[in-house]
Design a protein around this motif. Structure first.
Motif, PDB file in Angstrom:
ATOM      1  N   SER B  67       0.735  -1.202   0.045  1.00 42.11           N
ATOM      2  CA  SER B  67       0.081   0.121   0.053  1.00 42.11           C
ATOM      3  C   SER B  67       0.875   1.289  -0.022  1.00 42.11           C
ATOM      4  O   SER B  67       0.629   2.313  -0.794  1.00 42.11           O
ATOM      5  CB  SER B  67      -1.105  -0.056   1.234  1.00 42.11           C
ATOM      6  OG  SER B  67      -0.292   0.356   2.509  1.00 42.11           O
ATOM      7  N   VAL B  68       1.809   1.317   0.741  1.00 45.17           N
ATOM      8  CA  VAL B  68       2.865   2.440   0.838  1.00 45.17           C
ATOM      9  C   VAL B  68       3.657   2.719  -0.501  1.00 45.17           C
ATOM     10  O   VAL B  68       3.508   3.604  -1.071  1.00 45.17           O
ATOM     11  CB  VAL B  68       3.685   2.220   2.032  1.00 45.17           C
ATOM     12  CG1 VAL B  68       4.764   3.537   1.764  1.00 45.17           C
ATOM     13  CG2 VAL B  68       2.867   2.551   3.338  1.00 45.17           C
ATOM     14  N   ALA B  82       0.762   4.309   7.935  1.00 46.31           N
ATOM     15  CA  ALA B  82       0.189   2.935   7.798  1.00 46.31           C
ATOM     16  C   ALA B  82      -0.289   2.404   8.968  1.00 46.31           C
ATOM     17  O   ALA B  82      -1.373   1.635   8.825  1.00 46.31           O
ATOM     18  CB  ALA B  82       1.222   2.328   7.091  1.00 46.31           C
ATOM     19  N   ALA B  83       0.409   2.357  10.072  1.00 48.86           N
ATOM     20  CA  ALA B  83       0.281   1.673  11.246  1.00 48.86           C
ATOM     21  C   ALA B  83      -1.100   2.120  11.883  1.00 48.86           C
ATOM     22  O   ALA B  83      -1.837   1.352  12.361  1.00 48.86           O
ATOM     23  CB  ALA B  83       1.340   1.887  12.427  1.00 48.86           C
ATOM     24  N   SER B  84      -1.685   3.335  11.809  1.00 53.63           N
ATOM     25  CA  SER B  84      -2.616   3.741  12.452  1.00 53.63           C
ATOM     26  C   SER B  84      -4.081   2.841  11.599  1.00 53.63           C
ATOM     27  O   SER B  84      -5.050   2.476  12.483  1.00 53.63           O
ATOM     28  CB  SER B  84      -3.014   5.415  12.195  1.00 53.63           C
ATOM     29  OG  SER B  84      -3.044   5.596  10.864  1.00 53.63           O
ATOM     30  N   VAL B  85      -4.225   2.805  10.495  1.00 54.32           N
ATOM     31  CA  VAL B  85      -5.260   2.018   9.812  1.00 54.32           C
ATOM     32  C   VAL B  85      -5.120   0.321  10.055  1.00 54.32           C
ATOM     33  O   VAL B  85      -6.113  -0.050  10.392  1.00 54.32           O
ATOM     34  CB  VAL B  85      -5.207   2.227   8.324  1.00 54.32           C
ATOM     35  CG1 VAL B  85      -6.363   1.305   7.639  1.00 54.32           C
ATOM     36  CG2 VAL B  85      -5.508   3.742   8.043  1.00 54.32           C
ATOM     37  N   TYR B  86      -3.851  -0.082  10.069  1.00 54.26           N
ATOM     38  CA  TYR B  86      -3.392  -1.399  10.310  1.00 54.26           C
ATOM     39  C   TYR B  86      -4.019  -1.757  11.830  1.00 54.26           C
ATOM     40  O   TYR B  86      -4.754  -2.760  12.139  1.00 54.26           O
ATOM     41  CB  TYR B  86      -2.071  -1.591  10.241  1.00 54.26           C
ATOM     42  CG  TYR B  86      -1.352  -2.884  10.582  1.00 54.26           C
ATOM     43  CD1 TYR B  86      -1.545  -4.081   9.680  1.00 54.26           C
ATOM     44  CD2 TYR B  86      -0.718  -3.141  11.660  1.00 54.26           C
ATOM     45  CE1 TYR B  86      -1.016  -5.269  10.179  1.00 54.26           C
ATOM     46  CE2 TYR B  86       0.022  -4.311  12.173  1.00 54.26           C
ATOM     47  CZ  TYR B  86      -0.366  -5.519  11.125  1.00 54.26           C
ATOM     48  OH  TYR B  86       0.329  -6.555  11.434  1.00 54.26           O
ATOM     49  N   SER B 269       5.118   1.603  11.133  1.00 57.11           N
ATOM     50  CA  SER B 269       5.193   2.537   9.914  1.00 57.11           C
ATOM     51  C   SER B 269       6.470   2.610   9.309  1.00 57.11           C
ATOM     52  O   SER B 269       6.493   2.382   7.954  1.00 57.11           O
ATOM     53  CB  SER B 269       4.631   4.082  10.059  1.00 57.11           C
ATOM     54  OG  SER B 269       3.070   3.764  10.563  1.00 57.11           O
ATOM     55  N   THR B 270       7.406   2.773   9.982  1.00 57.78           N
ATOM     56  CA  THR B 270       8.909   2.888   9.428  1.00 57.78           C
ATOM     57  C   THR B 270       9.327   1.396   9.042  1.00 57.78           C
ATOM     58  O   THR B 270       9.945   1.385   8.042  1.00 57.78           O
ATOM     59  CB  THR B 270       9.715   3.324  10.460  1.00 57.78           C
ATOM     60  OG1 THR B 270       9.743   2.799  11.719  1.00 57.78           O
ATOM     61  CG2 THR B 270       9.544   4.912  10.792  1.00 57.78           C
ATOM     62  N   ASN B 271       8.696   0.273   9.799  1.00 58.30           N
ATOM     63  CA  ASN B 271       9.041  -0.825   9.212  1.00 58.30           C
ATOM     64  C   ASN B 271       8.363  -1.153   7.775  1.00 58.30           C
ATOM     65  O   ASN B 271       9.130  -1.759   7.084  1.00 58.30           O
ATOM     66  CB  ASN B 271       8.573  -2.223  10.096  1.00 58.30           C
ATOM     67  CG  ASN B 271       9.287  -2.035  11.499  1.00 58.30           C
ATOM     68  OD1 ASN B 271      10.291  -1.328  11.842  1.00 58.30           O
ATOM     69  ND2 ASN B 271       8.713  -2.937  12.458  1.00 58.30           N
TER      70      ASN B 271
END
Lengths: 285, 344
Positions: B67-68, B82-86, B269-271
Motif C-alpha cells: 500500500s505504501v 500505515a500503522a494507524s489503519v493497520y 509505519s517505519t518497518n
C-alpha cells in the motif's frame, strides 16, 4: 489564572520556536524537511544531561550548541550536499532514517529510563510578580525563547547574510544568478538550526524530562507547527508555535481528558480553513 | 514528458505489454498461475510452524508495504501513518464484537466502514497539500491515533496500554475462526490475499487512475491546467491503499487474537517503509518480497534489540545506494543482460 496560563504557554512555545524555526530555515534554503530534527533535540538533551552532571548546567548550555553546530556541518557535508540532486521526498526520508539511527544509538548508550536534570541554583525556586508566584526557570525559558526569536528576526532583517537567506528562500535560482552562494548559506543555516535544537534540548532538561520518546513527541509537534505556520515560513512558525503552546497548555487545564488530542484538533481545523497554513509561505515575507 | 504524449497516454486504450506470440504469452500466464497457487500450498508442507508464522507476518507486512509503495510509486506521496489503519482495524474489530455485541462478520463490516469514513475524511484534508506536507501530516495523524487509544476516557474500550484480547466465536466471512490461528491455513490465506491484492494494485497502476496519478505526480499544476481534477484521483488512491492496510490489519488480528498499542506505533509505519524500500516500490512483487525479507531479518536481529537501528540504516542505505530496491535492481539487471524485453 489567565496570566499563569499565558506564561506557561509562552514557556512551552519558547522551546517549540527554537526547534520549528530551525526546521523552517532549512526548508527555506533546501526545500527539505529534516525529520531527524527531533533526534538532534534529543541528542542535545542527553549531551546536556551528561555535561550538566559533570560540569554544570551553564557549561552544558555553552558546549552542547557548539557540538551540535559541528554535527550540523557534518550533516550538511555528508547528507544534504551529496543528495542535492535527489528528490526532496527522498532526502526527507534519509533524514528520517538518520534520526532513527541517532535516537537508537542514544537509547543504546543511555538505556530506556527517563533522566532528570536539575536547574542551576540561581534558576531554581520561584519569584513573586504581581502577587503571583512563578518558577524562575520558566521565566528563563521565556526570556531565552523570545530572545532567540528577536535575534533571529534581527539577523534575517538587518544583516547581509540574513538578506541572502531570505532571497534564496524566496527564489533560489534568481538569488543564485545574483551571485549568492547558496551552499555557503546552507552550511550556516544548517549548523544554526542544529545548534538551536541543541539549546532547546539542554533547556528542556530541567523543564520536561529527558526520556527515549522525546524525539518523536517533539518532531511531531514541530511538524504540526510547521504545517500550521505554512511550510517554510519562519514568521508563521513562530505564530504557530505560540498558538500551539497556548492550545496545549489550555487543553491540559480545561480538557484534561482530551489534552493529548488537542494539538491534532488544532491542526485539522487549520487545514480545513487554510490548507496552506496561516503563514504566507517561504521565509519571513 | 510532453503534454501531448501525456494526454495520448491517458486516452489510449490500455494495451497489454506482453507482446510475445500468443502461445508463449498463455504459457507464461499458466506458469504464473501455477506458481502463485503453489506458493499458497507447498510451503505448508515444507516449512515448520515457526517459519510459517514468520512468513505470514512477512506477508502482512508485505501487504502494508504494497500500500505504501503503490502511493509512493504512482502518486509520489509517502505515507508514514500505515500503522494507524493497520492497528485501528484490529481495535475496531475487537470493539465491535466485545462492546457493540456484533457477530464477527458484522464487526468486520462495521470496522471496515468506519475506517473507510476515517481515511476518506483525513484524505480529503491532507491530499490537497504538497507531498512534503502530506508526509508530515500522515506522521501526525498516525501519532494522533496512537495517543487516542491511550486516552483515559477510552480505557474501557481500548484497554489502554495493555491492549485487548480478541475472542472470536463462530465464523468470519464463512471461515471458521479456529482456522485463522492455524499457521499452515493462515499462510495459505495470507498468500492468496497478498497475491490478489498485488494483482489488483498492479491492475490499478495500469488503469486510467494510475496514469492520471503519475501525471499529477509529475506536474500537478499542469494537470489542473489541462482540465483534470487532481483532488479526486489522489483521494481515491489514498483511500484505496488504506483499504489494503485495513485488510492487513484484519488478517493480523484474526491470526494473533489480540490488539495492542504497539500495532499503532510509529515503528510499524517505519518497518513498512523499509519493507517497501528493500523490495523496491515499483511493481507488486517487490514490496511483498521486502515484507518477507524484513520479517526473517527481524527474527535474526530483533533478539539483540537492533531492529529499530537497522531500520534506520536500511532507510538511508536503500534510498542512497539502492533506490530501486532488491527486486527493482534485479529486474533492471536482467533487462540490461537482455533477458527481458526493453520496456516491459
Amino acid at each position: 489564572m489567565i496570566a499563569l496560563l499565558i506564561a506557561n504557554s509562552l514557556a512551552l512555545a519558547s522551546l517549540l520556536i527554537m526547534l520549528s524555526s530551525g526546521l523552517a530555515l532549512i526548508y527555506g534554503l533546501r526545500d527539505v524537511i529534516n525529520f531527524g530534527h527531533g533526534a538532534i533535540y534529543m541528542l542535545g538533551a542527553y549531551l546536556g544531561y551528561t555535561i550538566a552532571t559533570v560540569g554544570g548546567f551553564w557549561l552544558a548550555l555553552l558546549l552542547v550548541p557548539i557540538m551540535l553546530a559541528l554535527l550540523g556541518i557534518a550533516f550538511e557535508y555528508l547528507a544534504l550536499r551529496p543528495l542535492q540532486r535527489r528528490s526532496h521526498i527522498e532526502v526527507a526520508l534519509v533524514t528520517l532514517g538518520l534520526g532513527i539511527i541517532v535516537g537508537q544509538i542514544i537509547i543504546y548508550l543511555y538505556g530506556g529510563e527517563a533522566r532528570s536534570v536539575d536547574a542551576p541554583k540561581i534558576l531554581s525556586g520561584s519569584v513573586t510578580i504581581l502577587h503571583l508566584s512563578y518558577p524562575v526557570y520558566r521565566l528563563f525559558l521565556i526570556v531565552m525563547g523570545l530572545g532567540s526569536c528577536a535575534l533571529l528576526a534581527l539577523w534575517l532583517r538587518a544583516t547581509p547574510s540574513g538578506l541572502y537567506v531570505r532571497a534564496v528562500s524566496q527564489d533560489p535560482s534568481v538569488a543564485r544568478m545574483m551571485g549568492i552562494n547558496a551552499d555557503r548559506l546552507s552550511l550556516l543555516v544548517t549548523s544554526l538550526s542544529t545548534a538551536f535544537a541543541g539549546i532547546a534540548g539542554v533547556l528542556a532538561g530541567p523543564y520536561l524530562s529527558v526520556d527515549p520518546g522525546m524525539d518523536v513527541v517533539m518532531i511531531v509537534n514541530c511538524l504540526i507547527i510547521v504545517v500550521i505556520g505554512g511550510t517554510g515560513s519562519i514568521g508563521g512558525a513562530i505564530v504557530a508555535a505560540l498558538l500551539f503552546g497556548f492550545v496545549q497548555v489550555a487543553g491540559s487545564v480545561f480538557l484534561p481528558n482530551l489534552a493529548a488530542l488537542v494539538p491534532y484538533i488544532l491542526l485539522m481545523v487549520v487545514l480545513l480553513i487554510a490548507p496552506g497554513g496561516i503563514g504566507r509561505g517561504r521565509v519571513l515575507s | 514528458m510532453s503534454n501531448g504524449t501525456m494526454t495520448d497516454d491517458l486516452h489510449a486504450p490500455v494495451t497489454t505489454t506482453l507482446t510475445g506470440p500468443l502461445p508463449r504469452r498463455s504459457l507464461a500466464i499458466v506458469a504464473g498461475l501455477i506458481g502463485l497457487g503453489a506458493g499458497a500450498v507447498v510451503p505448508t508442507y515444507l516449512a515448520s510452524d515457526f517459519v510459517l508464522r514468520l512468513g505470514s507476518e512477512g506477508l502482512l507486512l508485505g501487504l502494508l508495504a504494497l500500500s505504501v509503495a503503490f502511493l509512493m510509486n504512482q502518486a509520489g506521496l509517502v505515507a508514514l501513518g500505515a500503522a494507524s489503519v493497520y492497528g485501528g482495524a484490529g481495535y475496531l474489530f475487537a470493539i465491535g464484537m466485545s462492546d457493540w455485541g456484533l457477530t464477527p462478520t458484522a464487526a468486520l463490516g462495521v470496522a471496515f466502514l468506519i475506517l473507510l469514513g476515517y481515511v476518506a475524511m483525513l484524505g480529503a484534508l491532507i491530499v490537497r497539500t504538497n507531498p512534503l506536507a502530506f508526509m508530515m501530516l500522515t506522521l501526525a495523524a498516525g501519532e494522533m491515533i496512537s495517543h487516542a487509544v491511550l486516552l483515559e476516557g477510552l480505557r474501557d474500550y481500548t484497554g489502554g496500554a495493555d491492549g485487548l484480547v480478541v475472542r472470536i466465536n463462530g465464523t468470519v466471512l464463512g471461515i471458521d475462526a479456529i482456522h485463522f490461528a492455524d499457521p499452515a491455513k493462515f499462510w495459505s490465506l495470507a498468500w492468496t490475499v497478498a497475491v490478489l491484492v498485488g494483482l489488483a494494485l498492479w491492475g490499478v497502476g495500469r488503469s486510467r487512475l494510475g496514469a492520471v496519478l503519475r501525471a499529477i505526480r509529475e506536474n500537478e499544476e499542469r494537470m489542473r491546467f489541462s482540465g483534470f481534477n487532481t483532488f479526486l484521483p489522489r483521494l481515491t488512491g489514498y483511500v484505496l491503499v488504506n483499504l489494503v492496510a485495513a485488510i492487513a490489519g484484519f488478517l493480523h488480528v484474526l491470526n494473533a487474537g489480540f490488539v495492542s498499542p504497539e500495532s499503532l506505533g510509529l515503528s510499524v509505519s517505519t518497518n513498512t517503509l523499509v519493507a517497501a524500500l528493500i523490495g523496491g516500490i515499483s511493481g507488486s512483487l517487490g514490496p511483498i518480497f521486502g515484507g518477507l525479507l524484513f520479517s526473517f531479518a527481524q527474527d535474526e536481529f530483533g533478539a539483540r534489540g537492533l531492529t529499530q537501528l537497522l531500520t534506520g540504516v536500511a532507510i538511508v542505505v536503500f534510498i542512497v545506494v539502492f533506490p530501486q530496491g532488491v527486486v527493482g535492481g534485479l529486474s533492471g539487471l536482467s533487462r540490461r543482460l537482455g533477458w527481458r524485453r526493453e520496456g516491459s
